[in-house]
Design a protein around this motif. Structure first.
Motif, PDB file in Angstrom:
ATOM      1  N   VAL A 343      37.030  78.988  30.220  1.00 33.58           N
ATOM      2  CA  VAL A 343      36.078  77.880  30.210  1.00 33.58           C
ATOM      3  C   VAL A 343      36.554  76.862  31.230  1.00 33.58           C
ATOM      4  O   VAL A 343      37.690  76.397  31.172  1.00 33.58           O
ATOM      5  CB  VAL A 343      35.988  77.223  28.819  1.00 33.58           C
ATOM      6  N   ARG A 344      35.686  76.533  32.172  1.00 29.48           N
ATOM      7  CA  ARG A 344      36.079  75.563  33.208  1.00 29.48           C
ATOM      8  C   ARG A 344      34.892  74.676  33.532  1.00 29.48           C
ATOM      9  O   ARG A 344      33.732  75.052  33.345  1.00 29.48           O
ATOM     10  CB  ARG A 344      36.572  76.281  34.472  1.00 29.48           C
ATOM     11  N   GLN A 345      35.226  73.518  34.044  1.00 31.37           N
ATOM     12  CA  GLN A 345      34.192  72.543  34.395  1.00 31.37           C
ATOM     13  C   GLN A 345      33.928  72.620  35.885  1.00 31.37           C
ATOM     14  O   GLN A 345      34.823  72.445  36.706  1.00 31.37           O
ATOM     15  CB  GLN A 345      34.616  71.136  34.003  1.00 31.37           C
ATOM     16  N   ALA A 346      32.662  72.913  36.227  1.00 29.88           N
ATOM     17  CA  ALA A 346      32.259  72.948  37.629  1.00 29.88           C
ATOM     18  C   ALA A 346      31.859  71.546  38.063  1.00 29.88           C
ATOM     19  O   ALA A 346      31.987  70.571  37.306  1.00 29.88           O
ATOM     20  CB  ALA A 346      31.110  73.925  37.814  1.00 29.88           C
ATOM     21  N   GLU A 347      31.378  71.443  39.278  1.00 31.69           N
ATOM     22  CA  GLU A 347      30.973  70.137  39.792  1.00 31.69           C
ATOM     23  C   GLU A 347      29.785  69.624  38.993  1.00 31.69           C
ATOM     24  O   GLU A 347      28.759  70.297  38.864  1.00 31.69           O
ATOM     25  CB  GLU A 347      30.597  70.249  41.270  1.00 31.69           C
ATOM     26  N   SER A 348      29.896  68.436  38.438  1.00 28.64           N
ATOM     27  CA  SER A 348      28.863  67.893  37.569  1.00 28.64           C
ATOM     28  C   SER A 348      27.660  67.448  38.378  1.00 28.64           C
ATOM     29  O   SER A 348      27.775  67.005  39.525  1.00 28.64           O
ATOM     30  CB  SER A 348      29.414  66.710  36.758  1.00 28.64           C
ATOM     31  N   THR A 352      26.646  61.540  33.674  1.00 23.97           N
ATOM     32  CA  THR A 352      26.401  61.681  32.240  1.00 23.97           C
ATOM     33  C   THR A 352      26.224  63.126  31.811  1.00 23.97           C
ATOM     34  O   THR A 352      25.864  63.391  30.671  1.00 23.97           O
ATOM     35  CB  THR A 352      25.136  60.891  31.855  1.00 23.97           C
ATOM     36  N   GLN A 353      26.463  64.057  32.738  1.00 28.09           N
ATOM     37  CA  GLN A 353      26.250  65.468  32.426  1.00 28.09           C
ATOM     38  C   GLN A 353      27.429  66.279  32.924  1.00 28.09           C
ATOM     39  O   GLN A 353      27.985  66.009  33.985  1.00 28.09           O
ATOM     40  CB  GLN A 353      24.946  65.967  33.069  1.00 28.09           C
ATOM     41  N   ALA A 354      27.800  67.283  32.145  1.00 27.64           N
ATOM     42  CA  ALA A 354      28.908  68.162  32.520  1.00 27.64           C
ATOM     43  C   ALA A 354      28.378  69.570  32.754  1.00 27.64           C
ATOM     44  O   ALA A 354      27.579  70.074  31.967  1.00 27.64           O
ATOM     45  CB  ALA A 354      29.969  68.181  31.418  1.00 27.64           C
ATOM     46  N   LEU A 427      26.221  76.124  31.765  1.00 32.32           N
ATOM     47  CA  LEU A 427      25.343  75.194  31.055  1.00 32.32           C
ATOM     48  C   LEU A 427      25.538  73.786  31.592  1.00 32.32           C
ATOM     49  O   LEU A 427      26.668  73.356  31.835  1.00 32.32           O
ATOM     50  CB  LEU A 427      25.647  75.193  29.555  1.00 32.32           C
ATOM     51  N   ASP A 428      24.446  73.085  31.785  1.00 32.68           N
ATOM     52  CA  ASP A 428      24.477  71.656  32.089  1.00 32.68           C
ATOM     53  C   ASP A 428      24.291  70.901  30.773  1.00 32.68           C
ATOM     54  O   ASP A 428      23.199  70.894  30.201  1.00 32.68           O
ATOM     55  CB  ASP A 428      23.375  71.283  33.082  1.00 32.68           C
ATOM     56  N   LEU A 429      25.362  70.264  30.304  1.00 36.46           N
ATOM     57  CA  LEU A 429      25.359  69.654  28.976  1.00 36.46           C
ATOM     58  C   LEU A 429      25.579  68.144  29.081  1.00 36.46           C
ATOM     59  O   LEU A 429      26.463  67.696  29.808  1.00 36.46           O
ATOM     60  CB  LEU A 429      26.469  70.266  28.110  1.00 36.46           C
ATOM     61  N   PRO A 430      24.799  67.368  28.349  1.00 35.52           N
ATOM     62  CA  PRO A 430      25.011  65.913  28.333  1.00 35.52           C
ATOM     63  C   PRO A 430      26.379  65.577  27.733  1.00 35.52           C
ATOM     64  O   PRO A 430      26.798  66.179  26.736  1.00 35.52           O
ATOM     65  CB  PRO A 430      23.872  65.390  27.454  1.00 35.52           C
TER      66      PRO A 430
END
Length: 601
Positions: A343-348, A352-354, A427-430
């Motif tokens: 699980v990794r975070q890409a460029e937001s 207000t969104q991840a 997924l684009d998640l708030p």
């Protein structure tokens, strides 16, 4: 269509006839001659009859009679003969200009009538022939250049109109056939849609009924196996009960998959986002799946580069379902090696969104390139020979993809035969704030002994299935509660009339009086007597959203689906009876799982 034109056309023609008579009377020194008077009277009489006939037809409900069409044709011929007699009845020989005007007027009247009657060539020809043929004969009878020109021109015009009425009739018929065919097609489409909706509703009722019928005995099987594990001492017996429970949970998974697939196909699955701690959610998935993986000698590794306090708004249950399906599928088709969950975070996309990417990588059998596009189809497996080695409904990947699409994403697959596969989705998640409570759940410790809490109070158990009654009563008594049992809603009302319960566990579908009606009567009695509200929790094998709505509408406070676990039971007891009084010295294995099913207030 023909009858509809008659009233206005007849009245207009009668008015024009009166003007012609007035013109003739004005031009003649002696006034209106008898011939013109007779002609006008006859025309007005036929026009009145024709108008009355058309109005009667338009107002009647019985238009199938054979009387209407012949009468309409006769009246059309009569009015046409009246107009055809115009040039013979009026004294036109005294003025060539008046004669020319009348011939032109009669020809125009014939053309106007044809325009109104063109939808029926018989009526149109019955109108134009007497008028124009009479005019042609009159012109030729007059002789001279005027007569010859008038006869030829009016005769030619009559021939053109004759053939035009045939062509117009055919075109009108084609348009009407297209119109009626379109209406029939629309009606057939509406009927097909209605039948499809009825079929879909029937399928939903069938699935709900079959789910209820399968969950009820399955709850008894799993509950009895759970109770017996605390009674037997033989290691072989423990192993057999463990296999029995595993088989029951496998069957329950198939039932849930079929219901989820049906909801997704019908677009009935709704997302319920809430603040979710993503690292813990992924950790839970790995811990739950690790039990099955260890049985095959596999290792599930987790790599999460999210911050420790990473909270987002997401439907945690559905996201967990997708990940469990993907990890479970990886375990199923992997014999050696490991499964990597990343699980990794890409460029937001915004502050207000991840944007979070989830990957499940295995070292299993892999998927041939020509099969990758089909692996998300319902009930499809890559190779028939694996069907004997793998269990399940064959719906896991299909359900996972449809849930992702509901979340505005999709699942991608990369695979090499013999080396393994990687499934991923983004997924684009708030972003969400820490709600200030402990993380939603901790990794379940399935192999640890945990003490049972001890509650205090009286529970009325309303259940018509004796096996399910035995299971629920035993588990409630182990938690320190006093339990009274009845078999339907009517008996529950009689018991509550003379006793006080701290909680009612109410089955929904029972003989004589079901749980919905019993709850409504309980609430009505409380309102009438001003008594305190007794918590009523639905115990039902029905798991459709419609059942949740029925529970809420009836006045129930919560909902637990069969087969429920001890953790589900403890949840509703904590929620509606308060915190446990003390820890019981009794302990049982395998009860650390705190999965819940809550009903929206």
């Amino acid at each position: 269509m023909s009858f509809g034109h008659v009233p206005a056309a007849s009245l207009t023609g009668a008015g024009f006839a009166v003007l012609i008579a007035m013109l003739v009377a004005h031009l003649r020194p002696t006034g209106l001659d008898p011939g013109t008077g007779y002609w006008l009277s006859a025309l007005l009489l036929v026009a009145a009859l024709r108008t009355g006939h058309a109005i009667a037809y338009l107002r009647t409900r019985d238009r199938t009679s054979r009387y209407w069409q012949p009468t309409f044709l006769v009246l059309t011929l009569l009015i046409a003969f009246c107009w055809g007699a115009l040039v013979w009845m009026l004294p036109l020989h005294e003025s060539t200009e008046l004669m020319t005007a009348m011939v032109g007027s009669v020809t125009g009247i014939a053309a106007t009538g044809v325009a109104m009657l063109h939808v029926d060539r018989i009526s149109a020809r019955a109108w134009l022939t007497p008028i124009l043929l009479s005019t042609v004969v009159y012109c030729l009878w007059q002789g001279g250049p005027f007569g010859l020109f008038g006869g030829v021109s009016v005769g030619g015009f009559m021939v053109v109109l004759w053939f035009s009425t045939g062509r117009s009739h055919r075109r009108t018929g084609e348009l009407l056939r297209l119109r009626f065919a379109g209406e029939e097609l629309a009606e057939a489409r509406t009927q097909a849609l209605r039948e499809a909706e009825e079929l879909s509703a029937a399928k939903g009722r069938f699935l709900a009924t079959m789910s209820h019928e399968m969950r009820t005995p399955l709850h008894g099987i799993l509950g009895l196996a759970r109770i017996l594990q605390g009674d037997v001492v033989s290691r072989d017996a423990h192993q057999r009960l463990h296999l029995l429970q595993g088989t029951g949970h496998l069957l329950l998974g198939v039932i849930n998959d079929v219901l989820d697939f049906s909801r997704l196909q019908e677009g009935l699955m709704e997302l319920r986002p809430r603040a979710t701690h993503l690292p813990n959610l992924v950790r839970d998935v790995c811990a739950l799946s690790n039990v099955t993986a260890q049985d095959k000698g596999l290792d599930i590794r987790m790599h999460c580069d999210l911050p420790a306090d990473h909270w987002v708004e997401v439907d945690a249950d559905r996201l967990q379902q997708v990940l469990i399906n993907l990890v479970g599928n990886a375990v199923k088709f992997t014999e050696h090696g490991h499964i990597q969950v990343t699980v990794r975070q890409a460029e937001s996309t915004s502050a207000t969104q991840a944007r979070i990417t989830f990957e499940v990588q295995d070292s299993g059998i892999g998927i041939p390139p020509h099969e990758i596009s089909r692996i998300f189809e319902a009930f499809h497996q890559v190779d028939g020979r694996y069907e004997r080695r793998s269990s399940g409904s064959g719906l896991g990947l299909s359900i996972a993809r449809q849930i992702c699409r509901t979340m505005d994403s999709d699942i991608a697959c990369q695979s090499v035969v013999g080396q393994g596969s990687t499934f991923s989705f983004t997924l684009d998640l708030p972003c969400a704030r820490d709600p200030g409570t402990a993380p939603e759940s901790a990794p379940p410790q399935c192999d640890q002994q945990s003490p049972l809490p001890n509650f205090d109070g009286t529970v009325l158990l309303v259940e018509d299935n004796p096996v399910n009654t035995l299971v629920a009563q035993a588990e409630l008594e182990q938690l320190g509660l006093s339990v009274a049992t009845v078999v339907n809603g009517r008996q529950a009302l009689r018991w509550l009339a003379s006793h006080q319960a701290d909680l009612v566990l109410m089955d929904c579908h029972m003989p004589e009086m079901d749980g919905f009606e019993a709850t409504r009567q309980i609430r009505a009695s409380e309102a009438r007597l001003g008594a305190r509200r007794t918590p009523v929790v639905a115990l039902t094998a029905s798991a459709q959203s419609e059942d949740l709505r029925l529970c809420r509408d009836a006045g129930m406070d919560d909902h637990v689906s069969k087969p429920f676990t001890p953790a589900d039971l403890r949840r509703v007891l904590r929620l509606h009876l308060g915190r446990p009084a003390a820890a019981s010295p009794l302990s049982r294995a395998g009860q650390g799982d705190e999965s819940t099913v809550e009903m929206t207030p």
